[in-house]
Scaffold this active site. Sequence first.
Site, PDB file in Angstrom:
ATOM      1  N   GLY A   2      -5.169  -4.724   7.442  1.00 45.29           N
ATOM      2  CA  GLY A   2      -6.491  -4.010   7.381  1.00 45.29           C
ATOM      3  C   GLY A   2      -7.413  -4.392   8.416  1.00 45.29           C
ATOM      4  O   GLY A   2      -7.970  -3.509   9.179  1.00 45.29           O
ATOM      5  N   THR A  56       0.661  -1.232  -0.099  1.00 45.65           N
ATOM      6  CA  THR A  56      -0.088  -0.084  -0.051  1.00 45.65           C
ATOM      7  C   THR A  56       0.862   1.228   0.036  1.00 45.65           C
ATOM      8  O   THR A  56       1.879   1.315   0.389  1.00 45.65           O
ATOM      9  CB  THR A  56      -1.030  -0.015   1.238  1.00 45.65           C
TER      10      THR A  56
END
Length: 315
Positions: free
Chosen positions: A236, A182
């Site tokens: 996440g 990310t």
Amino acid sequence: MSTFAGSNSDILKLQPKLIVHGGAWNIPAAYEQDHLHGVQTAVSEVYPQLLAGASALDAVEAAVRILEEDPTFDAGRGAFLNEAGQVELDAMIMDGATLQVGAVAALQNVLHPVSVARRVMEKTEHCLLVAEGALRFAKSMGFEELAPEELLTARELKFFEEIKNQEGFKTHHPFLNAPSDTVGAVALDCFGNLAAATSTGGTARKMVGRVGDSPIPGAGAYADNALGAVSATGWGESIMRVLLSKTVCDLFENNEAMEAARMGIEHLAQKVQGFGGIIGISAKGHYAFSHNTPKMAFCFADPDGSTNAFIKCPR
Ligand code: ASP
């Protein structure tokens, strides 16, 4: 916060700040240079724009677009594939001056989800659009719908082939041994406004339709001029359970910036046995970064525009 006189000397401007990340995980030695180069390029291209008066929002969008374009990272081109072998992208952007936020999730076939997120913020009455609806909106805003292969890299196809039938596979395993991660950016502009943005392909072999922390306000990013701004990366499903970015922003209020970052990551680890990393800028204009993964690629700008790129937090 330090100040400087801008070109119009009767306007006292603040010293802008910019920090970006390229993911927190166990970046193999062979990929370190690409990660360092990627985050450094984003800072060296965008920081001069901040010095010239660009807004924090424009700066974080521009920095994330550079990283989405770079196939090194799990965002835009080069993203992980889901269990069906497709790229599904999540992104958000937040304006610390207004607390306005825009986000997209499970968006396919668009190179710059961060820019679609910004349009969601500016052109709709909503904060988050997903999947088919997000794509339809993106197209209505003039974004090009790419063929799926255009976001795919040979590296990710190879990785997907390796893991797709692996027994006992969990989506957080690749944080220990995967090819990419990310991206995110946090900026303070010379008018004192903060902004944050995060963009990702999520986790490898995730379920179709899985949404991670990145497009969830307070989880994957947060910005409030009164507190600070943060972009998060990592597992996440753990990050969203402690709203890591908002947690660190709240901690900025009564702690030194670096201490707040450390405390946020400790909270993630202790509360939900999570792992990841954050970058941020406090309302006082101090950089913050911390991670409990083996490495995190990040880079921040000095006032003279020189860049400081790291593959893990200096101890
Ligand atoms: N946080 C992202 C997600 O879980 C992945 C990452 O940061 O590497 O979707």
